[in-house]
Design a protein around this motif. Structure first.
Motif, PDB file in Angstrom:
ATOM      1  N   SER A  62      19.918  19.293   9.495  1.00  0.00           N
ATOM      2  CA  SER A  62      21.091  18.435   9.593  1.00  0.00           C
ATOM      3  C   SER A  62      21.429  17.799   8.248  1.00  0.00           C
ATOM      4  O   SER A  62      20.561  17.201   7.604  1.00  0.00           O
ATOM      5  CB  SER A  62      20.860  17.330  10.628  1.00  0.00           C
ATOM      6  OG  SER A  62      21.903  16.368  10.563  1.00  0.00           O
ATOM      7  N   PRO A  63      22.693  17.915   7.804  1.00  0.00           N
ATOM      8  CA  PRO A  63      23.090  17.285   6.543  1.00  0.00           C
ATOM      9  C   PRO A  63      23.410  15.800   6.707  1.00  0.00           C
ATOM     10  O   PRO A  63      23.597  15.097   5.716  1.00  0.00           O
ATOM     11  CB  PRO A  63      24.336  18.076   6.138  1.00  0.00           C
ATOM     12  CG  PRO A  63      24.936  18.490   7.448  1.00  0.00           C
ATOM     13  CD  PRO A  63      23.788  18.719   8.380  1.00  0.00           C
ATOM     14  N   GLN A  89      32.128  17.232   5.104  1.00  0.00           N
ATOM     15  CA  GLN A  89      31.402  16.489   4.072  1.00  0.00           C
ATOM     16  C   GLN A  89      31.934  16.819   2.682  1.00  0.00           C
ATOM     17  O   GLN A  89      32.125  15.934   1.845  1.00  0.00           O
ATOM     18  CB  GLN A  89      29.910  16.806   4.137  1.00  0.00           C
ATOM     19  CG  GLN A  89      29.128  16.007   5.160  1.00  0.00           C
ATOM     20  CD  GLN A  89      27.640  16.199   4.992  1.00  0.00           C
ATOM     21  OE1 GLN A  89      27.152  17.323   4.865  1.00  0.00           O
ATOM     22  NE2 GLN A  89      26.900  15.115   4.978  1.00  0.00           N
ATOM     23  N   GLU A  90      32.160  18.105   2.437  1.00  0.00           N
ATOM     24  CA  GLU A  90      32.691  18.513   1.137  1.00  0.00           C
ATOM     25  C   GLU A  90      34.086  17.927   0.916  1.00  0.00           C
ATOM     26  O   GLU A  90      34.420  17.470  -0.175  1.00  0.00           O
ATOM     27  CB  GLU A  90      32.740  20.040   1.040  1.00  0.00           C
ATOM     28  CG  GLU A  90      31.384  20.725   1.032  1.00  0.00           C
ATOM     29  CD  GLU A  90      30.562  20.373  -0.196  1.00  0.00           C
ATOM     30  OE1 GLU A  90      31.156  20.043  -1.238  1.00  0.00           O
ATOM     31  OE2 GLU A  90      29.320  20.421  -0.111  1.00  0.00           O
ATOM     32  N   ALA A  97      28.834   8.595   8.287  1.00  0.00           N
ATOM     33  CA  ALA A  97      29.196   9.437   7.141  1.00  0.00           C
ATOM     34  C   ALA A  97      30.661   9.293   6.759  1.00  0.00           C
ATOM     35  O   ALA A  97      31.129   9.967   5.839  1.00  0.00           O
ATOM     36  CB  ALA A  97      28.887  10.896   7.458  1.00  0.00           C
ATOM     37  N   ARG A  98      31.380   8.413   7.480  1.00  0.00           N
ATOM     38  CA  ARG A  98      32.802   8.170   7.227  1.00  0.00           C
ATOM     39  C   ARG A  98      33.636   9.444   7.382  1.00  0.00           C
ATOM     40  O   ARG A  98      34.561   9.706   6.610  1.00  0.00           O
ATOM     41  CB  ARG A  98      33.007   7.569   5.836  1.00  0.00           C
ATOM     42  CG  ARG A  98      32.343   6.203   5.660  1.00  0.00           C
ATOM     43  CD  ARG A  98      32.645   5.598   4.314  1.00  0.00           C
ATOM     44  NE  ARG A  98      32.015   4.283   4.179  1.00  0.00           N
ATOM     45  CZ  ARG A  98      32.116   3.502   3.105  1.00  0.00           C
ATOM     46  NH1 ARG A  98      32.841   3.913   2.073  1.00  0.00           N
ATOM     47  NH2 ARG A  98      31.518   2.339   3.069  1.00  0.00           N
ATOM     48  N   ILE A  99      33.285  10.221   8.394  1.00  0.00           N
ATOM     49  CA  ILE A  99      34.054  11.413   8.749  1.00  0.00           C
ATOM     50  C   ILE A  99      34.782  11.118  10.055  1.00  0.00           C
ATOM     51  O   ILE A  99      34.152  10.927  11.096  1.00  0.00           O
ATOM     52  CB  ILE A  99      33.140  12.650   8.917  1.00  0.00           C
ATOM     53  CG1 ILE A  99      32.434  12.979   7.599  1.00  0.00           C
ATOM     54  CG2 ILE A  99      33.937  13.853   9.402  1.00  0.00           C
ATOM     55  CD1 ILE A  99      31.416  14.102   7.712  1.00  0.00           C
ATOM     56  N   THR A 100      36.088  11.065  10.004  1.00  0.00           N
ATOM     57  CA  THR A 100      36.868  10.752  11.196  1.00  0.00           C
ATOM     58  C   THR A 100      36.957  11.966  12.113  1.00  0.00           C
ATOM     59  O   THR A 100      36.711  13.105  11.701  1.00  0.00           O
ATOM     60  CB  THR A 100      38.286  10.308  10.820  1.00  0.00           C
ATOM     61  OG1 THR A 100      38.984  11.414  10.219  1.00  0.00           O
ATOM     62  CG2 THR A 100      38.254   9.139   9.840  1.00  0.00           C
ATOM     63  N   THR A 101      37.342  11.701  13.354  1.00  0.00           N
ATOM     64  CA  THR A 101      37.524  12.792  14.316  1.00  0.00           C
ATOM     65  C   THR A 101      38.590  13.759  13.839  1.00  0.00           C
ATOM     66  O   THR A 101      38.444  14.984  13.961  1.00  0.00           O
ATOM     67  CB  THR A 101      37.901  12.231  15.697  1.00  0.00           C
ATOM     68  OG1 THR A 101      36.855  11.371  16.161  1.00  0.00           O
ATOM     69  CG2 THR A 101      38.111  13.354  16.701  1.00  0.00           C
TER      70      THR A 101
END
Length: 588
Positions: free
Chosen positions: A83-84, A108-109, A174-178
């Motif tokens: 898992s990253p 993530q990138e 990780a501040r990745i929104t849906t």
């Protein structure tokens, strides 16, 4: 070479992106490709008629190698990858379907922006999610009028909800929104493919045995391994150079033997890949070109299957995929798809009410008999060619044989004709109605885009008035310019050689969504004011225009899908009607 199934649809550009913006993004992508050691010859990435693709710059012959992408330059998901996301447990990560794992890596990138090693590649991806059925409303899924695909979409939507629920906390951390994850998911589904996974590449194997060869040669030169006189071998049979020959054999043969053994394992253990540049290639069922894995170079490559002239778009084939698969994974439908098929999920239901049931007489006995063959009859493949799957034909013949009293009046052909006609009768619209609606919808889209075009041109002119003056002809592609040549330095002269040219106009969107036309009404407005009121599209906000156009494109896709399925059933019926005198049961 090992074949890999490419997945990437024909894509259109963001209508709000200016020509200079596309020039810059594509130019940066070319630099990225060179830095990543991606080789491309006789072709270039480009945007024409609002469609991303790969175009010939020189005459291409059949079997020319066009693109080579090192595996190390691709976005990969390996079987043993952990898992990253630090807050996402390994147990949850391992249970995630592979598209979600690779989507998290892409998201993530994207979140790293210019700090990402894939930034230039991400910058040329569509900025909005591709309109896959996965993102459709229940109403639009129902409008497919096709139970098989409706169930598939429902299953994918449930899977998506489970994945989002299980990863919600880690994504938040990780501040990745849906929205970003769903964008990444549609990119992955439409651009990734499955490739073989080797624990060690051929280059590593070769390097290992080359080092072993050097050690053997050094040992022989220094110590002569052993005095030949001490060996109990007749002197006439001794070749003093045999250690060197053995060393050569080690480096040439053993890597191949190791590789063959590894290849067997690699075929059963897959990794998932997104290859920059190759993802620009669009699909044609007429093409025989495919993405292949080159084991010796540890790269993915595309070889032309036919000649192309400069300026022509180069295509590959995503594989023998039906419109069900194309729409579900890539978001488009191919008209006249030779690989299309109709999955009949209600054959048992039609057999219990059709002529077979009437001939049997005993409904319960027939039902009991059909249950014995439920595995075969639950999903029956219907082809426009009229081919009946052998296992289905055998089962139906066996059911007819059990009946014993039909005396040839009912055949497998007549049973399937009746079932297909009953299937057609369940559709809410007929083929003719869908074709007429498609014609009207196409005209509406063209008219609406024509209304928007002058406004978009004015915006583009305003935005580009200053930037266009700084563009020079050295930043344009020149058909006939070969790309991908090695360059020690990316100086201005190099960029002049691989510059980006005319990208066409910025019109249209291919990411359909939901939305209704904004309607302006006012009680008491007199006729004179209505006569001089601006067109409705001028009263709409940019968001409303975008939603309306997205909705129109989705409806166009839906209609095309229904038309292709109904045409397929009609073709199947016509193929088999000539084989039987069975009367018409149902007309659509």
């Amino acid at each position: 070479m090992i074949r890999s199934s490419i997945v990437s649809p024909s894509r259109k550009e963001n209508p709000n992106l200016t020509n200079s913006g596309k020039d810059s993004s594509l130019l940066n992508f070319v630099q990225f490709a060179v830095k990543k050691n991606i080789k491309f010859s006789q072709v270039r990435p480009d945007v024409r008629d609002d469609t991303r693709g790969v175009y010939a710059t020189y005459p291409i012959r059949s079997l020319d190698t066009l693109i080579v992408v090192p595996r190390s330059s691709a976005l990969l998901l390996t079987p043993s990858e952990r898992s990253p996301l630090g807050t996402l447990s390994e147990s949850v990560w391992q249970q995630l379907p592979w598209p979600y794992k690779l989507s998290i890596k892409l998201a993530q990138e994207a979140a790293r922006s210019s700090a990402s090693s894939m930034h230039e590649f991400i910058n040329v991806l569509p900025p909005e999610a591709i309109d896959l059925p996965l993102l459709w409303s229940a109403e639009d899924v129902s409008a497919l009028q096709y139970p098989y695909l409706q169930n598939k979409v429902l299953s994918e939507q449930n899977q998506m909800q489970d994945a989002l629920k299980n990863c919600s906390h880690a994504l938040l951390e990780a501040r990745i929104t849906t929205d970003v994850l769903l964008w990444a998911l549609t990119m992955i589904k439409s651009r990734s493919f499955e490739g073989p996974h080797f624990q060690t590449t051929f280059q590593v194997k070769l390097a290992f045995f080359s080092a072993l060869q050097s050690l053997l040669a050094a040992a022989y030169a220094t110590h002569r391994i052993a005095p030949l006189s001490q060996l109990s071998i007749p002197a006439s049979l001794i070749d003093p150079t045999w250690p060197l020959v053995l060393a050569e054999a080690v480096v040439l043969i053993l890597p191949l033997v190791w590789g063959i053994l590894d290849l067997k394992r690699a075929k059963s253990v897959a990794e998932y890949v997104v290859c920059p540049f190759i993802d620009f290639l669009n699909h044609s069922s007429q093409s025989q070109a495919e993405c292949q894995y080159d084991w010796f170079k540890d790269s993915y490559c595309v070889v032309s299957d036919r000649p192309y002239q400069p300026g022509q778009q180069v295509y590959i084939n995503y594989g023998s995929q039906s419109n069900d698969q194309l729409l579900l994974s890539y978001g488009f439908v191919e008209e006249g798809n030779l690989n299309d098929r109709y999955i009949l999920t209600r054959l048992q239901q039609w057999l219990l009410v059709g002529p077979l049931a009437a001939a049997w007489g005993d409904h319960e006995a027939l039902k009991k008999e059909l249950l014995k063959h439920e595995e075969v009859l639950s999903e029956v493949v219907v082809h426009a060619s009229g081919i009946i799957p052998p296992n289905v034909k055998s089962v139906l013949e066996a059911v007819l044989h059990v009946g014993k009293s039909f005396q040839g009046t009912i055949t497998v052909d007549s049973i399937l004709i009746d079932a297909c006609e009953r299937e057609l009768a369940t559709f809410l619209t007929t083929l003719l109605e869908d074709e007429n609606s498609m014609t009207e919808l196409t005209s509406e889209i063209l008219a609406f885009e024509a209304q928007l075009r002058p406004q978009q041109s004015e915006v583009v002119d305003c935005q580009q008035s200053e930037s266009m003056s700084s563009l020079t002809k050295s930043q344009e592609f020149d058909d006939g310019q070969e790309l991908g040549k090695d360059s020690p330095q990316l100086d201005d002269s190099y960029l002049e050689d691989v510059g980006v040219g005319d990208m066409g106009e910025d019109v249209g969107v291919t990411v359909p969504g939901l939305g209704d036309q904004c309607q302006v009404s006012q009680v008491g407005v007199d006729a004179q004011m209505l006569l001089h009121s601006p067109p409705s599209h001028l009263m709409m906000s940019e968001e409303e225009k975008s939603l309306k156009l997205k909705h129109m494109y989705r409806m166009k896709t839906l209609h095309m899908f229904r038309i292709e399925k109904k045409r397929l059933l009609h073709k199947f019926i016509l193929k088999h009607r000539s084989k039987t005198q069975f009367p018409e049961m149902v007309k659509n």
